[in-house]
Motif scaffolding. Structure first.
Motif, PDB file in Angstrom:
ATOM      1  N   GLU A   1       0.806  -1.228   0.000  1.00 58.65           N
ATOM      2  CA  GLU A   1       0.000   0.000   0.000  1.00 58.65           C
ATOM      3  C   GLU A   1       0.841   1.281   0.000  1.00 58.65           C
ATOM      4  OE1 GLU A   1       0.436  -1.526   4.221  1.00 58.65           O
ATOM      5  OE2 GLU A   1      -0.076  -2.415   2.284  1.00 58.65           O
ATOM      6  N   ARG A   2       2.134   1.153   0.253  1.00 61.22           N
ATOM      7  CA  ARG A   2       3.022   2.319   0.260  1.00 61.22           C
ATOM      8  C   ARG A   2       3.855   2.412  -1.026  1.00 61.22           C
ATOM      9  NH1 ARG A   2       6.013   1.981   5.833  1.00 61.22           N
ATOM     10  NH2 ARG A   2       6.716   4.057   5.259  1.00 61.22           N
ATOM     11  N   GLY A   3       3.557   1.550  -2.002  1.00 60.97           N
ATOM     12  CA  GLY A   3       4.257   1.598  -3.278  1.00 60.97           C
ATOM     13  C   GLY A   3       5.581   0.863  -3.303  1.00 60.97           C
ATOM     14  N   ARG A   4       5.839   0.023  -2.288  1.00 59.77           N
ATOM     15  CA  ARG A   4       7.070  -0.756  -2.248  1.00 59.77           C
ATOM     16  C   ARG A   4       6.841  -2.109  -2.921  1.00 59.77           C
ATOM     17  NH1 ARG A   4       8.263  -0.625   4.038  1.00 59.77           N
ATOM     18  NH2 ARG A   4       6.105  -1.346   3.932  1.00 59.77           N
ATOM     19  N   TYR A   5       7.892  -2.596  -3.556  1.00 62.70           N
ATOM     20  CA  TYR A   5       7.827  -3.877  -4.262  1.00 62.70           C
ATOM     21  C   TYR A   5       8.358  -4.995  -3.371  1.00 62.70           C
ATOM     22  CZ  TYR A   5       6.636  -1.392  -8.467  1.00 62.70           C
ATOM     23  OH  TYR A   5       5.972  -0.621  -9.390  1.00 62.70           O
ATOM     24  N   LEU A   6       7.652  -6.123  -3.390  1.00 65.61           N
ATOM     25  CA  LEU A   6       8.096  -7.317  -2.677  1.00 65.61           C
ATOM     26  C   LEU A   6       9.095  -8.031  -3.572  1.00 65.61           C
ATOM     27  CD1 LEU A   6       7.926  -9.350  -0.342  1.00 65.61           C
ATOM     28  CD2 LEU A   6       6.028 -10.441  -1.584  1.00 65.61           C
ATOM     29  N   MET A   7      10.338  -8.120  -3.096  1.00 62.85           N
ATOM     30  CA  MET A   7      11.411  -8.722  -3.880  1.00 62.85           C
ATOM     31  C   MET A   7      12.010  -9.899  -3.129  1.00 62.85           C
ATOM     32  SD  MET A   7      11.325  -6.594  -6.417  1.00 62.85           S
ATOM     33  CE  MET A   7      12.751  -7.092  -7.341  1.00 62.85           C
ATOM     34  N   GLN A   8      12.418 -10.898  -3.875  1.00 60.79           N
ATOM     35  CA  GLN A   8      13.157 -12.018  -3.307  1.00 60.79           C
ATOM     36  C   GLN A   8      14.635 -11.636  -3.212  1.00 60.79           C
ATOM     37  OE1 GLN A   8      14.401 -15.484  -5.749  1.00 60.79           O
ATOM     38  NE2 GLN A   8      13.124 -16.686  -4.349  1.00 60.79           N
ATOM     39  N   ILE A   9      15.257 -11.944  -2.097  1.00 58.15           N
ATOM     40  CA  ILE A   9      16.711 -11.860  -1.992  1.00 58.15           C
ATOM     41  C   ILE A   9      17.201 -13.246  -2.405  1.00 58.15           C
ATOM     42  CG2 ILE A   9      18.702 -11.442  -0.505  1.00 58.15           C
ATOM     43  CD1 ILE A   9      16.663  -9.932   1.389  1.00 58.15           C
TER      44      ILE A   9
ATOM     45  N   ASP B   1       5.347 -17.612   4.034  1.00 54.14           N
ATOM     46  CA  ASP B   1       6.035 -18.897   4.170  1.00 54.14           C
ATOM     47  C   ASP B   1       7.012 -19.045   3.007  1.00 54.14           C
ATOM     48  OD1 ASP B   1       6.767 -21.456   4.929  1.00 54.14           O
ATOM     49  OD2 ASP B   1       4.993 -22.390   4.025  1.00 54.14           O
ATOM     50  N   GLN B   2       8.088 -18.271   3.037  1.00 51.03           N
ATOM     51  CA  GLN B   2       9.043 -18.269   1.934  1.00 51.03           C
ATOM     52  C   GLN B   2       9.852 -19.558   1.928  1.00 51.03           C
ATOM     53  OE1 GLN B   2      11.415 -14.739   1.544  1.00 51.03           O
ATOM     54  NE2 GLN B   2      12.683 -15.629  -0.062  1.00 51.03           N
ATOM     55  N   GLN B   3       9.842 -20.230   0.771  1.00 51.51           N
ATOM     56  CA  GLN B   3      10.533 -21.512   0.633  1.00 51.51           C
ATOM     57  C   GLN B   3      11.728 -21.461  -0.305  1.00 51.51           C
ATOM     58  OE1 GLN B   3       9.721 -24.378   2.417  1.00 51.51           O
ATOM     59  NE2 GLN B   3       8.516 -22.859   3.518  1.00 51.51           N
ATOM     60  N   GLU B   4      11.936 -20.330  -0.984  1.00 47.86           N
ATOM     61  CA  GLU B   4      13.071 -20.207  -1.906  1.00 47.86           C
ATOM     62  C   GLU B   4      13.742 -18.865  -1.704  1.00 47.86           C
ATOM     63  OE1 GLU B   4      12.025 -21.009  -5.950  1.00 47.86           O
ATOM     64  OE2 GLU B   4      11.181 -22.951  -5.454  1.00 47.86           O
TER      65      GLU B   4
ATOM     66  N   LEU C   1      15.087 -12.092   6.421  1.00 45.54           N
ATOM     67  CA  LEU C   1      15.953 -13.154   5.932  1.00 45.54           C
ATOM     68  C   LEU C   1      15.339 -14.502   6.279  1.00 45.54           C
ATOM     69  CD1 LEU C   1      19.447 -11.697   6.862  1.00 45.54           C
ATOM     70  CD2 LEU C   1      18.233 -11.572   4.680  1.00 45.54           C
ATOM     71  N   VAL C   2      15.556 -15.467   5.408  1.00 45.20           N
ATOM     72  CA  VAL C   2      15.077 -16.817   5.618  1.00 45.20           C
ATOM     73  C   VAL C   2      16.141 -17.560   6.410  1.00 45.20           C
ATOM     74  CG1 VAL C   2      14.405 -18.969   4.485  1.00 45.20           C
ATOM     75  CG2 VAL C   2      13.695 -16.775   3.515  1.00 45.20           C
ATOM     76  N   ALA C   3      15.743 -18.285   7.453  1.00 41.96           N
ATOM     77  CA  ALA C   3      16.698 -18.959   8.327  1.00 41.96           C
ATOM     78  C   ALA C   3      17.627 -19.892   7.562  1.00 41.96           C
ATOM     79  CB  ALA C   3      15.949 -19.733   9.420  1.00 41.96           C
ATOM     80  N   ALA C   4      17.079 -20.758   6.764  1.00 38.43           N
ATOM     81  CA  ALA C   4      17.890 -21.679   5.973  1.00 38.43           C
ATOM     82  C   ALA C   4      17.568 -21.427   4.515  1.00 38.43           C
ATOM     83  CB  ALA C   4      17.598 -23.126   6.351  1.00 38.43           C
ATOM     84  N   ALA C   5      18.384 -20.636   3.844  1.00 37.08           N
ATOM     85  CA  ALA C   5      18.131 -20.307   2.446  1.00 37.08           C
ATOM     86  C   ALA C   5      18.154 -21.573   1.615  1.00 37.08           C
ATOM     87  CB  ALA C   5      19.176 -19.316   1.944  1.00 37.08           C
ATOM     88  N   VAL C   6      17.195 -21.651   0.691  1.00 36.67           N
ATOM     89  CA  VAL C   6      17.106 -22.796  -0.205  1.00 36.67           C
ATOM     90  C   VAL C   6      17.175 -22.302  -1.631  1.00 36.67           C
ATOM     91  CG1 VAL C   6      15.844 -24.302   1.348  1.00 36.67           C
ATOM     92  CG2 VAL C   6      14.591 -22.735  -0.089  1.00 36.67           C
ATOM     93  N   SER C   7      17.639 -23.142  -2.513  1.00 34.92           N
ATOM     94  CA  SER C   7      17.811 -22.784  -3.917  1.00 34.92           C
ATOM     95  C   SER C   7      16.485 -22.818  -4.648  1.00 34.92           C
ATOM     96  CB  SER C   7      18.774 -23.759  -4.571  1.00 34.92           C
ATOM     97  OG  SER C   7      18.817 -23.536  -5.965  1.00 34.92           O
ATOM     98  N   ASP C   8      16.422 -22.086  -5.751  1.00 29.42           N
ATOM     99  CA  ASP C   8      15.221 -22.114  -6.595  1.00 29.42           C
ATOM    100  C   ASP C   8      15.394 -23.121  -7.744  1.00 29.42           C
ATOM    101  OD1 ASP C   8      16.849 -20.919  -8.447  1.00 29.42           O
ATOM    102  OD2 ASP C   8      15.663 -19.107  -8.676  1.00 29.42           O
ATOM    103  N   GLY C   9      16.372 -23.994  -7.626  1.00 27.81           N
ATOM    104  CA  GLY C   9      16.554 -25.022  -8.630  1.00 27.81           C
ATOM    105  C   GLY C   9      17.119 -24.507  -9.951  1.00 27.81           C
ATOM    106  N   GLY C  10      17.596 -23.267  -9.948  1.00 27.72           N
ATOM    107  CA  GLY C  10      18.230 -22.732 -11.136  1.00 27.72           C
ATOM    108  C   GLY C  10      17.276 -22.184 -12.170  1.00 27.72           C
ATOM    109  N   THR C  11      15.988 -22.050 -11.847  1.00 21.90           N
ATOM    110  CA  THR C  11      15.025 -21.607 -12.844  1.00 21.90           C
ATOM    111  C   THR C  11      14.623 -20.160 -12.709  1.00 21.90           C
ATOM    112  OG1 THR C  11      13.156 -22.288 -11.497  1.00 21.90           O
ATOM    113  CG2 THR C  11      14.045 -23.912 -13.070  1.00 21.90           C
ATOM    114  N   GLY C  12      15.118 -19.462 -11.708  1.00 17.93           N
ATOM    115  CA  GLY C  12      14.651 -18.100 -11.419  1.00 17.93           C
ATOM    116  C   GLY C  12      14.761 -17.155 -12.575  1.00 17.93           C
ATOM    117  N   ALA C  13      13.759 -16.290 -12.701  1.00 12.68           N
ATOM    118  CA  ALA C  13      13.717 -15.333 -13.802  1.00 12.68           C
ATOM    119  C   ALA C  13      14.462 -14.074 -13.429  1.00 12.68           C
ATOM    120  CB  ALA C  13      12.280 -14.987 -14.132  1.00 12.68           C
TER     121      ALA C  13
END
Length: 166
Positions: free
Chosen positions: A13-21, A104-107, A154-166
């Motif tokens: 609502e404040r014009g900020r974008y949700l981005m994956q690190i 519930d971020q998984q990647e 930050l995600v406690a245990a970062a997991v890979s996106d399997g190499g498909t990320g755009a």
């Protein structure tokens, strides 16, 4: 098969974008950079179905107002390409900022809510994300108003996106 991707521009609502690190796993596109949530379209899958699947897998929600915005073409890294570029079907949606800490971020290594001017000034931003935000937020970028403070989780245990990320 030619690469085809989907990505989501999710704005609070404040014009900020949700981005994956993005995490720093070997073999993924743009390791450590900020990127959009999304990924590859599987064989026989529509872009609409793919973005809904990717969002459910990556952050545990699919915004009710998710709609197709436009198709972008972005260059592929030389080591990963059979073609020079790939289409990315970009969808747009909104999210309440108070929901973001509880996704519930998984990647990836985490997530951030960040204004478009701050995002574009960041050194590490995926090409597709930089292009999509620049086009989507043209009016907000042109306005001289102050941007809200960015927030990061930050995600406690970062997991890979399997190499498909755009």
């Amino acid at each position: 098969m030619r690469a085809h991707f989907v990505a989501a521009l999710i704005v609070d609502e404040r014009g900020r974008y949700l981005m994956q690190i993005r995490d720093r796993s070997p073999g993924i596109l743009h390791p450590g950079a900020l990127g959009l949530f999304g990924g590859a379209v599987e064989a026989g899958e529509s872009a609409d179905r793919a973005i809904r699947r990717e969002l459910a897998e990556e952050i545990g929600i699919v915004p009710e107002d998710l709609v197709f915005w436009r198709t972008l073409r972005v260059p592929l890294p030389a080591a990963r390409r059979r073609a020079r570029d790939a289409p990315i079907d970009v969808f747009a949606a909104t999210i309440a900022a108070d929901r973001v800490p509880f996704l519930d971020q998984q990647e990836g290594a985490g997530r951030t809510l960040i204004g478009p001017r701050r995002l574009l000034a960041e050194a590490e931003v995926a090409t597709s994300a930089r292009l999509a935000v620049a086009l989507h937020a043209r009016a907000a970028i042109a306005a001289a108003r102050e941007e809200p403070v960015a927030e990061r989780w930050l995600v406690a245990a970062a997991v890979s996106d399997g190499g498909t990320g755009a």
